[in-house]
Design a protein around this motif. Structure first.
Motif, mmCIF file in Angstrom:
data_model
loop_
_atom_site.group_PDB
_atom_site.id
_atom_site.type_symbol
_atom_site.label_atom_id
_atom_site.label_comp_id
_atom_site.label_asym_id
_atom_site.label_seq_id
_atom_site.Cartn_x
_atom_site.Cartn_y
_atom_site.Cartn_z
ATOM 1 N N THR A 303 -13.028 38.246 -11.906
ATOM 2 C CA THR A 303 -11.890 38.645 -10.944
ATOM 3 C C THR A 303 -12.106 39.134 -9.367
ATOM 4 O OG1 THR A 303 -11.098 37.694 -13.488
ATOM 5 C CG2 THR A 303 -9.899 38.488 -11.147
ATOM 6 N N LEU A 304 -12.386 40.814 -9.759
ATOM 7 C CA LEU A 304 -11.920 41.825 -8.636
ATOM 8 C C LEU A 304 -13.393 41.450 -7.927
ATOM 9 C CD1 LEU A 304 -11.207 44.581 -8.288
ATOM 10 C CD2 LEU A 304 -13.279 45.412 -9.374
ATOM 11 N N LEU A 305 -14.760 41.028 -7.924
ATOM 12 C CA LEU A 305 -15.618 40.604 -6.884
ATOM 13 C C LEU A 305 -15.321 39.364 -6.304
ATOM 14 C CD1 LEU A 305 -19.175 41.348 -8.648
ATOM 15 C CD2 LEU A 305 -17.476 42.805 -6.928
ATOM 16 N N ALA A 306 -14.765 38.209 -6.954
ATOM 17 C CA ALA A 306 -14.343 36.811 -6.503
ATOM 18 C C ALA A 306 -13.424 36.363 -5.808
ATOM 19 C CB ALA A 306 -14.363 35.926 -7.789
ATOM 20 N N GLY A 307 -12.557 37.820 -5.534
ATOM 21 C CA GLY A 307 -11.107 38.467 -5.260
ATOM 22 C C GLY A 307 -10.142 37.081 -5.676
ATOM 23 N N GLY A 308 -10.684 37.453 -6.986
ATOM 24 C CA GLY A 308 -9.422 37.189 -7.959
ATOM 25 C C GLY A 308 -9.909 35.175 -7.758
ATOM 26 N N ALA A 309 -10.479 34.112 -7.619
ATOM 27 C CA ALA A 309 -11.105 33.332 -7.314
ATOM 28 C C ALA A 309 -11.666 32.448 -7.791
ATOM 29 C CB ALA A 309 -11.803 32.954 -5.967
ATOM 30 N N VAL A 310 -11.936 32.682 -9.694
ATOM 31 C CA VAL A 310 -12.676 32.494 -11.005
ATOM 32 C C VAL A 310 -11.297 32.113 -11.536
ATOM 33 C CG1 VAL A 310 -14.407 33.653 -10.482
ATOM 34 C CG2 VAL A 310 -13.178 34.858 -11.433
ATOM 35 N N GLU A 311 -12.007 30.948 -12.498
ATOM 36 C CA GLU A 311 -11.258 30.849 -14.075
ATOM 37 C C GLU A 311 -11.175 31.460 -14.296
ATOM 38 O OE1 GLU A 311 -8.409 28.216 -14.502
ATOM 39 O OE2 GLU A 311 -9.432 28.278 -12.634
ATOM 40 N N PRO A 312 -10.509 32.067 -15.535
ATOM 41 C CA PRO A 312 -10.472 32.857 -16.225
ATOM 42 C C PRO A 312 -11.449 32.087 -17.795
ATOM 43 C CG PRO A 312 -8.390 32.521 -16.394
ATOM 44 C CD PRO A 312 -8.635 32.691 -15.293
ATOM 45 N N GLY A 313 -12.010 33.106 -18.548
ATOM 46 C CA GLY A 313 -12.489 32.228 -19.478
ATOM 47 C C GLY A 313 -11.348 31.913 -20.744
ATOM 48 N N VAL A 314 -11.628 31.336 -21.915
ATOM 49 C CA VAL A 314 -10.804 31.790 -23.325
ATOM 50 C C VAL A 314 -11.696 32.897 -23.658
ATOM 51 C CG1 VAL A 314 -9.470 30.963 -24.674
ATOM 52 C CG2 VAL A 314 -9.709 29.501 -23.649
ATOM 53 N N PRO A 315 -11.514 34.087 -23.973
ATOM 54 C CA PRO A 315 -11.830 34.933 -24.759
ATOM 55 C C PRO A 315 -11.474 35.423 -26.258
ATOM 56 C CG PRO A 315 -9.575 35.884 -24.292
ATOM 57 C CD PRO A 315 -9.385 34.153 -23.646
ATOM 58 N N ARG A 316 -13.135 35.233 -26.767
ATOM 59 C CA ARG A 316 -13.293 35.452 -28.088
ATOM 60 C C ARG A 316 -11.564 35.559 -28.750
ATOM 61 N NH1 ARG A 316 -19.073 37.328 -30.259
ATOM 62 N NH2 ARG A 316 -18.505 38.972 -29.199
ATOM 63 N N PRO A 317 -11.448 35.565 -29.892
ATOM 64 C CA PRO A 317 -10.091 36.315 -30.658
ATOM 65 C C PRO A 317 -10.552 37.671 -30.966
ATOM 66 C CG PRO A 317 -10.961 34.226 -31.954
ATOM 67 C CD PRO A 317 -12.107 34.121 -30.888
ATOM 68 N N PRO A 318 -9.413 38.300 -30.951
ATOM 69 C CA PRO A 318 -9.411 39.958 -31.377
ATOM 70 C C PRO A 318 -10.260 40.371 -32.477
ATOM 71 C CG PRO A 318 -7.238 39.331 -30.843
ATOM 72 C CD PRO A 318 -7.860 37.948 -30.706
ATOM 73 N N TYR A 319 -11.031 41.128 -32.126
ATOM 74 C CA TYR A 319 -12.006 41.350 -33.513
ATOM 75 C C TYR A 319 -12.510 43.141 -33.805
ATOM 76 C CZ TYR A 319 -16.455 42.783 -36.240
ATOM 77 O OH TYR A 319 -17.031 43.145 -37.151
#
Lengths: 387, 120
Positions: A303-319
């Motif tokens: 996100t930082l390197l793309a200036g916010g222009a990336v689609e966030p993926g769905v993170p794995r459930p907390p473990y």
């Protein structure tokens, strides 16, 4: 982007620095840490390190041949963030100007009011905390652990193995009911009693007694529990005071999007101080888990390197995991979302269960005690169900 | 040393088979149908990688977050820092065999100490 400052030099900060280089960032990289130590691993602090089976060299998170081409400012506490100058101000008056900033300042152990300056009272968060506690436990005696959460339970388990007389005091009726739910909290916390560690539940702590050194824990019901060593394990608060007035929105930590972005452009947050939006839960969650500190920086740096222009993926459930009395405890997902829990393998009496939490019949969390293989299968299934 | 592991037909894709060698070795059958053998014990702590999360050509330790590349044995991230050994896999007459590497294994401290003590 010519300079990135990573504020925080523990697992989340190191993972962010690694992600930067892995994702092709070639500019100046400054890592600021308030402790004097290079990045180290915290989970063993309440277990193998406290028990003396792992040394400090084993805790290092960096490998011998690793070179992140980073400038390390250690023993330097962040005191402010200047949004117009784009600079991190340090407590010693220095300033680090940066185009990109990664906030990874973590969380600090909560303490018991009135316990300051009383010898024998400990919290456990840092390597220095663990050194001090290890030295005291080595002398033996009676230990009272305040708080039956995971840190408290791990310290109790380690101290029991070292031969101490251990009592755990928990204000809630059932320890671990928050993360695991009451039924499974009961089963896991029964490990204490199996080993002759006293567990007092549903009673708050009024204070500590002792002149220069603690000699007892005073309970709200009038009882006094004698103790030579007291460990306070009552949770942690995010270290975000330094961001007050910076324009970074705070709400139980740094409020972040599902990709780690904060309310300021060019600033992301990771690790225990960051409250990320969780698309599965539809809410912001501050997750104090090792795995999140390891995995989420990859997304935040993208996100930082793309200036916010990336689609966030769905993170794995907390473990997260815990080791207590020789039992490996593993948990993934959100227990609070469940309306039922069933034991799918093993038996509560044998303390080797695989339990699945469901909401309207759909698995939302899984707990394993000494069931790594089945647990992995269920954890994969949870992740697949949510993506 | 060539050790028979199991019949290829008995090891579905996405599954692993652990051999009770000392230290143990595991054969992984990936979703793409490739076979790999590596040391079964995570180099960080005593955990069986055969119980782990297999995805592509990587297996994630079932306890913590380190992933090992089945092709090279390399580890991607902490808490593990050292690679696992890789071993050659040969299928003969439908049976999977493993040719165990002559290199010294990278075992976690607790397991290394146990083996050194001879009480494994």
């Amino acid at each position: 982007m010519r300079t990135v400052a990573v504020v925080g030099a523990s697992l989340a900060g190191l993972s962010a620095a690694r992600s930067l280089r892995k994702q092709g960032y070639d500019g100046r990289l400054v890592v600021i840490g308030d402790e004097l130590h290079r990045p180290y691993d915290r989970p063993p602090l309440s277990k193998e390190f406290l028990a003396g089976t792992l040394g400090e060299a084993d805790l290092s998170l960096e490998t011998d041949d690793e070179d992140l081409r980073a400038e390390w400012l250690l023993g330097a506490r962040a005191a402010g963030l200047d949004r117009t100058e784009r600079a991190v101000r340090l407590a010693d008056g220095r300033e680090v100007r940066a185009d990109g900033i990664v906030i990874a300042t973590g969380a600090a152990a909560r303490t018991l009011p009135g316990s300051e300056g009383l010898a024998g009272v400990h919290t456990l968060r840092t390597l220095d905390d663990a050194r001090a506690l290890r030295d005291e436990l080595a002398r033996g005696g009676r230990l009272v652990v305040i708080g039956g959460g995971f840190i408290g339970a791990e310290v109790a388990s380690t101290a029991y193995a070292l031969g101490l007389d251990v009592t755990v005091v928990e204000a809630a009726p059932t320890p671990l009911a928050g993360p695991l739910g009451a039924r499974m909290g009961d089963i896991v916390s029964a490990l204490h009693v199996d080993h002759g560690v006293r567990l007092l539940c549903g009673v708050g702590v009024k204070g500590l007694s002792g002149e220069r050194r603690v000699d007892a824990v005073l309970l709200e019901d009038g009882r006094s529990i004698p103790g030579d060593i007291v460990v306070v394990g009552v949770g942690a608060r995010p270290c975000v005071e330094w961001l007050e007035g910076s324009g970074v929105e705070l709400d139980n930590g740094v409020k972040c999007g599902a990709d780690g972005r904060t309310s300021l452009a060019g600033v992301v947050a990771v690790g225990d101080c960051a409250s990320w939006y969780d698309p599965r839960a539809g809410a912001h969650r501050r997750v104090e888990h090792w795995t999140g500190a390891r995995e989420r920086p990859d997304a935040a740096i993208a996100t930082l390197l793309a200036g916010g222009a990336v689609e966030p993926g769905v993170p794995r459930p907390p473990y997260f995991w815990s080791d207590q009395y020789g039992v490996k405890i593993q948990f993934a997902g959100h227990a609070a979302a469940a309306d039922s829990v069933t034991i799918e393998a093993g038996a509560a009496d044998d303390r080797d269960v695989l339990a699945v939490y469901r909401r309207a019949g759909v698995p939302v969390a899984v707990l394993g005690m000494n069931q790594p293989r089945l647990f992995t299968r269920w954890r994969k299934q949870l992740a697949a169900a949510g993506s | 040393m060539m050790i028979p592991a199991c019949r290829l037909a008995d090891l579905p894709r996405g599954e692993a088979h652990r051999l009770d060698t000392d230290p143990p070795v595991s054969v992984f059958h990936t979703d793409d149908g490739e076979l790999f053998a590596i040391d079964d014990t995570c180099t960080h702590q005593d955990a069986s990688l055969a119980d782990g999360w297999l995805e592509g050509c990587e297996v994630e330790c079932p306890l913590h977050a380190s992933k090992f590349d089945l092709r090279t044995g390399a580890v991607d991230s902490p808490p593990a820092k050292l690679p696992v050994r890789t071993h050659e896999v040969v299928v003969e007459d439908g049976v999977i065999h493993v040719r165990v590497s002559a290199d010294a294994p990278n075992l976690p401290p607790c397991v290394a100490a146990r083996l050194a003590g001879g009480s494994a």
